[in-house]
Design a protein around this motif. Structure first.
Motif, short mmCIF file in Angstrom:
data_model
loop_
_atom_site.label_atom_id
_atom_site.label_comp_id
_atom_site.label_asym_id
_atom_site.label_seq_id
_atom_site.Cartn_x
_atom_site.Cartn_y
_atom_site.Cartn_z
N HIS A 129 9.86 58.34 0.30
CA HIS A 129 10.37 56.89 0.74
C HIS A 129 11.61 57.00 0.91
O HIS A 129 12.34 57.47 0.51
N ARG B 47 15.42 56.37 -1.30
CA ARG B 47 15.09 56.92 -3.20
C ARG B 47 15.84 56.74 -4.06
O ARG B 47 15.45 55.86 -4.85
N LEU C 102 7.13 58.60 -3.90
CA LEU C 102 8.75 58.15 -4.83
C LEU C 102 9.17 59.35 -6.69
O LEU C 102 7.72 58.88 -6.65
N CYS D 73 14.80 54.32 -7.27
CA CYS D 73 15.05 55.59 -8.75
C CYS D 73 15.85 53.95 -9.22
O CYS D 73 15.42 54.06 -10.42
#
Length: 141
Positions: free
Chosen positions: A63, A66, A54, A70
């Motif tokens: 991932h 993602r 990631l 995040c």
């Protein structure tokens, strides 16, 4: 003015320095996050491992979610990755054999986090950080 003279060279150099962005490019100034997340369906069985990478700012890696990961990481920050305080009382409840290791850099700071489901506190922490798991995780596994 002769462009080979020391004064002309100094003037050109000063102009270039003044025109350069302070602190480098904006991408270099942004906090970097780069993680490897390893999930084990059963911590005693290495074959159940699922790993992903990631990156945030900009979003990237392997991932499967993602952007969600995040955003979740931005919400909890480094503080959300801290281990449980020593001596805290936790319910003695076993949540299952699942485990995960999150390692790398978050906002420029090195991290190494082990998630498990050994007691009520660890289960609660697992649930708060489930967005990091590279699998869609539900209470049934």
């Amino acid at each position: 003015m002769d462009m080979r003279s020391p004064a002309a060279l100094a003037l050109v150099a000063a102009t270039l320095v003044a025109a350069a962005p302070v602190g480098g490019s904006s991408a270099a100034a942004a906090p970097r996050t780069s993680l490897t997340i390893t999930y084990f369906e059963d911590a005693r069985e290495p074959a159940t491992r699922v790993a992903a990478t990631l990156r945030c700012n900009p979003v990237g890696g392997t991932h499967p979610r993602r952007s969600l990961a995040c955003r979740g990481l931005a919400r909890v920050g480094l503080r959300g990755l801290q281990p449980l305080p020593r001596g805290v009382a936790c319910t003695e409840i076993y949540g299952g054999p699942q485990a995960a290791v999150v390692q790398g850099v978050v906002d420029g700071q090195r991290v190494w986090v082990r998630l498990k489901r050994d007691n009520g506190c660890e289960i609660s922490r697992w649930n708060r950080l489930a967005f990091l798991l590279p699998v869609v995780w539900t209470a049934s596994g």
